[in-house]
Write an enzyme that holds these catalytic residues in place. Sequence first.
Site, PDB file in Angstrom:
ATOM      1  N   ASP A  24     -30.101  10.050 -73.952  1.00  0.00           N
ATOM      2  CA  ASP A  24     -30.986  11.170 -74.215  1.00  0.00           C
ATOM      3  C   ASP A  24     -30.432  12.449 -73.600  1.00  0.00           C
ATOM      4  O   ASP A  24     -30.261  12.558 -72.386  1.00  0.00           O
ATOM      5  CB  ASP A  24     -32.355  10.849 -73.622  1.00  0.00           C
ATOM      6  CG  ASP A  24     -33.343  11.956 -73.880  1.00  0.00           C
ATOM      7  OD1 ASP A  24     -33.432  12.383 -75.031  1.00  0.00           O
ATOM      8  OD2 ASP A  24     -33.991  12.410 -72.934  1.00  0.00           O
ATOM      9  N   THR A  52     -32.777  17.358 -78.719  1.00  0.00           N
ATOM     10  CA  THR A  52     -32.194  18.056 -77.569  1.00  0.00           C
ATOM     11  C   THR A  52     -30.672  18.099 -77.653  1.00  0.00           C
ATOM     12  O   THR A  52     -30.069  19.138 -77.434  1.00  0.00           O
ATOM     13  CB  THR A  52     -32.597  17.383 -76.249  1.00  0.00           C
ATOM     14  OG1 THR A  52     -32.307  15.997 -76.337  1.00  0.00           O
ATOM     15  CG2 THR A  52     -34.061  17.571 -75.972  1.00  0.00           C
ATOM     16  N   THR A  53     -30.059  16.965 -78.000  1.00  0.00           N
ATOM     17  CA  THR A  53     -28.605  16.939 -78.101  1.00  0.00           C
ATOM     18  C   THR A  53     -28.161  17.871 -79.220  1.00  0.00           C
ATOM     19  O   THR A  53     -27.245  18.670 -79.056  1.00  0.00           O
ATOM     20  CB  THR A  53     -28.118  15.505 -78.381  1.00  0.00           C
ATOM     21  OG1 THR A  53     -28.783  14.622 -77.472  1.00  0.00           O
ATOM     22  CG2 THR A  53     -26.623  15.389 -78.188  1.00  0.00           C
ATOM     23  N   ASP A 109     -40.337  10.979 -76.284  1.00  0.00           N
ATOM     24  CA  ASP A 109     -39.659  11.787 -77.312  1.00  0.00           C
ATOM     25  C   ASP A 109     -40.324  11.600 -78.655  1.00  0.00           C
ATOM     26  O   ASP A 109     -40.582  12.540 -79.400  1.00  0.00           O
ATOM     27  CB  ASP A 109     -38.206  11.311 -77.501  1.00  0.00           C
ATOM     28  CG  ASP A 109     -37.265  12.007 -76.531  1.00  0.00           C
ATOM     29  OD1 ASP A 109     -37.750  12.759 -75.678  1.00  0.00           O
ATOM     30  OD2 ASP A 109     -36.048  11.765 -76.634  1.00  0.00           O
TER      31      ASP A 109
HETATM   32  P1  ADP Z   1     -31.061  14.423 -80.527  1.00  0.00           P
HETATM   33  O1  ADP Z   1     -31.186  14.468 -79.048  1.00  0.00           O
HETATM   34  O2  ADP Z   1     -30.559  15.722 -81.063  1.00  0.00           O
HETATM   35  O3  ADP Z   1     -32.272  13.938 -81.223  1.00  0.00           O
HETATM   36  P2  ADP Z   1     -29.863  11.933 -81.329  1.00  0.00           P
HETATM   37  O4  ADP Z   1     -28.832  11.192 -80.553  1.00  0.00           O
HETATM   38  O5  ADP Z   1     -31.216  11.369 -81.360  1.00  0.00           O
HETATM   39  O6  ADP Z   1     -29.870  13.423 -80.803  1.00  0.00           O
HETATM   40  O7  ADP Z   1     -29.301  12.079 -82.815  1.00  0.00           O
HETATM   41  C1  ADP Z   1     -30.017  12.778 -83.786  1.00  0.00           C
HETATM   42  C2  ADP Z   1     -29.227  12.814 -85.068  1.00  0.00           C
HETATM   43  O8  ADP Z   1     -29.013  11.495 -85.559  1.00  0.00           O
HETATM   44  C3  ADP Z   1     -29.979  13.552 -86.138  1.00  0.00           C
HETATM   45  O9  ADP Z   1     -29.103  14.405 -86.819  1.00  0.00           O
HETATM   46  C4  ADP Z   1     -30.487  12.447 -87.041  1.00  0.00           C
HETATM   47  O10 ADP Z   1     -30.660  12.865 -88.375  1.00  0.00           O
HETATM   48  C5  ADP Z   1     -29.384  11.447 -86.938  1.00  0.00           C
HETATM   49  N1  ADP Z   1     -29.807  10.089 -87.286  1.00  0.00           N
HETATM   50  C6  ADP Z   1     -30.800   9.364 -86.766  1.00  0.00           C
HETATM   51  N2  ADP Z   1     -30.884   8.152 -87.345  1.00  0.00           N
HETATM   52  C7  ADP Z   1     -29.909   8.101 -88.267  1.00  0.00           C
HETATM   53  C8  ADP Z   1     -29.447   7.118 -89.211  1.00  0.00           C
HETATM   54  N3  ADP Z   1     -30.025   5.933 -89.293  1.00  0.00           N
HETATM   55  N4  ADP Z   1     -28.408   7.445 -89.985  1.00  0.00           N
HETATM   56  C9  ADP Z   1     -27.809   8.628 -89.877  1.00  0.00           C
HETATM   57  N5  ADP Z   1     -28.180   9.584 -89.013  1.00  0.00           N
HETATM   58  C10 ADP Z   1     -29.213   9.336 -88.223  1.00  0.00           C
END
Ligand code: ADP
Length: 555
Positions: free
Chosen positions: A73, A106-107, A402
């Site tokens: 996270d 956040t990322t 979250d």
């Molecule tokens: P953040 O802290 O920004 O939420 P994450 O590590 O949760 O970072 O990654 C979020 C990204 O991952 C988003 O762009 C989301 O659309 C993408 N994402 C989440 N699940 C999937 C999936 N199953 N396939 C492709 N992309 C995904």
Amino acid sequence: ILHMGVFQTTVQKNGSSSSIFAEGVQRTSGKDAHRMNIVTARLVAETIKTTLGPRGMDKMLVDSLGDVTITNDGATILREMDIDHPIANMMINVARTQEIAAGDGTTTAVVIAGELLKKAEELLDQRIHPTIIANGYQMAAEKSKEILDSLAMDIALDDEETLKKIAMTTMTGKGVEKAKEHLAPIIVTALKTVISGENGSLTVNGEQIKVAVKEGANINETEYFEGIVIDKEKAHHSMPQRVENARIALINVPLDISSKEATSQIRFSDPSQLRAFAEEQKGMLQDMISYIKNSGANVVISTRNIDDLAQYYLAKENIMALRRIKKSDMEKLARATGANIIVNLEDLTEADLGFAGIVEEVKVADDFMTIIKECRNPKAVSILIRGETKQVAEEVERAVEDCLGAVGSALEDRKVLPGGGAVEIELSKRLQNYAKYVGGREQLAIEAFAEALEVIPTALAENAGFDPIDTLIAMKTQNEKYGFQMGLDVYDGQVKNMYNLGVIEPLRVKKVAIDSASQVTTMLLRIDDVIAAARLKKPTPDQVLAAQSTNQGAQ
Ligand code: ADP
Ligand code: MG
């Protein structure tokens, strides 16, 4: 393991121009200031870029006491890194703002900010003035929000399937992934229970959801309760373990005689005085208990202490009591049961009592907890999070928090976008067109902004082990052919319709990410002078040890 030393940017002393400043002041101006700030901020972004997406890596953080956190996270990583640098802190604030405003992303926000800065550096190299870049970025950000609004899909309040998919998208890649099928309905149900307002403007009262954590069981044992779960056992073993038709007094007063006298000394010249004093103290305590009893309360919950004697008296009256509960729990209980929190026991009346159908102490793992069910206000719910170990349970807690934020924002706005890099590709494309339309000096900056957004699909691909350039090309081709829903399935590298795949994100997550990323970048670009007072240096652990050993040597 992250080493904080990397964030200590060295500042060159600018000899001649610092003469008007006090000794030790460091000044960095113009281009140097821009470079220095950009390098520092980019370092923060680069650190967490590898965690982006479901297949992102985890970071292991070790604090000064040796406690370990393993997480994916962004906000947590940045918080725990214990960064001590003003520019790096600005990036951390991006993550914090994102977490508060949207719950997720956040990322994404920090990574976009890092890429915007990288592109800005390239423009600076081409001798484009920072003010032009900042202006172009701001225009691009405004346009982006407009575009995102127009792309967003409406969802219905009762569209539980989509809401669950949003929850699962937020959870993928986190420690909770394997339990997402179990957790998603819990999150959706909890949020839907605490929603209020008209259909036009709904508010999710997230503070009414109590999230409790207890290690010692599988994540899939995570439970949803209507009511409030408190991580406390009853104060005394002979108190009732279950109370029906509970009339609850919430008090902010210690039921405790010893503490009052702790500061003053009392001298007794003979034993009878001592006995009289003890009797008087006991009498005072009995008075306090009788105020509670006379109000009709059969449960007392206190943020303060209840001493042994008070416990005994309460137990004798068949009153159940919990002591030293958290202030935040107290507020939740007040809302849930309709009780007034009492600070002066003499004022306690029947009207101040709260109501719950059942108050019951239950055993969870090796501990006891208390559940307050069937509250007067049915909009009080709890999620009792489980995990095999403390670390796992805490990572689950972060993921659930979250998720509550993200799904909550989707419920309030009822607008969503496709994830998996799909929307960033479309946005990038549209901004390129907008740049041409704007023309002039800002065009280059808007184009840079558009290109920067491609960092999201690229990083998703890279973190999943696919070739970033090939993937980006494939995504653009599919986007042209089938539209903006086409994104990357990180599990097989194929480009698919993200709505069909169930990779769905709240509109707010994307909008806030763009907003805060562009804000921090333009702010950084407008700084052309860094004047830093000499810092009071904290000794490093090595220095402390060295000092200790010389001292010992001297003795
Ligand atoms: P953040 O802290 O920004 O939420 P994450 O590590 O949760 O970072 O990654 C979020 C990204 O991952 C988003 O762009 C989301 O659309 C993408 N994402 C989440 N699940 C999937 C999936 N199953 N396939 C492709 N992309 C995904
Ligand atoms: Mg996320």
